[in-house]
Write a protein that holds these residues in place. Structure first.
Motif, mmCIF file in Angstrom:
data_model
loop_
_atom_site.group_PDB
_atom_site.id
_atom_site.type_symbol
_atom_site.label_atom_id
_atom_site.label_comp_id
_atom_site.label_asym_id
_atom_site.label_seq_id
_atom_site.Cartn_x
_atom_site.Cartn_y
_atom_site.Cartn_z
ATOM 1 N N SER A 94 12.769 41.736 -42.238
ATOM 2 C CA SER A 94 14.028 42.009 -42.712
ATOM 3 C C SER A 94 15.312 41.973 -41.718
ATOM 4 O O SER A 94 16.178 41.721 -41.996
ATOM 5 C CB SER A 94 14.115 43.250 -43.414
ATOM 6 N N ASN A 95 14.449 42.038 -40.519
ATOM 7 C CA ASN A 95 15.433 42.250 -39.400
ATOM 8 C C ASN A 95 16.161 40.716 -38.893
ATOM 9 O O ASN A 95 17.017 40.636 -38.731
ATOM 10 C CB ASN A 95 14.917 42.682 -38.110
ATOM 11 N N PHE A 96 15.326 39.696 -39.547
ATOM 12 C CA PHE A 96 15.794 38.465 -39.227
ATOM 13 C C PHE A 96 16.746 38.062 -40.571
ATOM 14 O O PHE A 96 17.747 37.282 -40.146
ATOM 15 C CB PHE A 96 14.563 37.332 -39.420
ATOM 16 N N VAL A 97 16.712 38.715 -41.600
ATOM 17 C CA VAL A 97 17.645 38.511 -42.755
ATOM 18 C C VAL A 97 19.123 39.243 -42.109
ATOM 19 O O VAL A 97 19.956 38.812 -42.446
ATOM 20 C CB VAL A 97 17.232 39.275 -43.912
ATOM 21 N N LEU A 98 18.790 40.640 -41.591
ATOM 22 C CA LEU A 98 20.103 41.160 -40.969
ATOM 23 C C LEU A 98 20.720 40.152 -39.889
ATOM 24 O O LEU A 98 21.820 40.343 -39.654
ATOM 25 C CB LEU A 98 19.680 42.434 -40.721
ATOM 26 N N ALA A 99 20.067 39.709 -38.994
ATOM 27 C CA ALA A 99 20.305 38.770 -37.977
ATOM 28 C C ALA A 99 21.159 37.651 -38.463
ATOM 29 O O ALA A 99 22.221 37.195 -37.763
ATOM 30 C CB ALA A 99 18.998 38.066 -37.059
#
Length: 117
Positions: A94-99
């Motif tokens: 999910s952090n990559f989606v946020l990124a």
């Protein structure tokens, strides 16, 4: 390029860096990553208010107005959608989606600048 673009440039790149670092470190989304994306949303809100003020003051949009406002509305929908995703899926991915939000907002702000001028 105007000041609104540069605000989104700085905030978007910082948010992307924070979220990418958290993802690489295999951390779940946390307050820092979510708040960095919230900062992107605030920067887009500043862009919205500034754009409305400029239009009301009589400054014309050189390109198609519907295209400019469409980009802006779409860009403003991305941060809440990514945060919602990160709340539902509490994995490092999910952090990559946020990124992706910061970079996407940056690209859309560049396009909005092209349309405006």
């Amino acid at each position: 390029m105007d000041a609104y673009f540069y605000i989104i440039l700085v905030v978007g790149l910082l948010s992307t860096a924070v979220c990418l670092a958290a993802g690489i470190l295999k951390k779940a989304p946390n307050d820092v990553t979510i708040l960095s994306v919230a900062a992107v949303e605030v920067a887009l809100l500043v862009y919205l208010v500034g754009s409305v003020i400029r239009v009301v003051a009589g400054e014309p949009i050189a390109g198609e107005a519907w295209e400019f406002w469409g980009y802006l509305v779409t860009a403003m929908l991305l941060p809440p959608a990514a945060v919602y995703w990160s709340i539902l899926e509490r994995t490092r991915w999910s952090n990559f989606v946020l990124a992706a939000v910061g970079v996407t907002a940056l690209v859309m702000a560049a396009r909005m600048n092209q349309i405006w001028y």
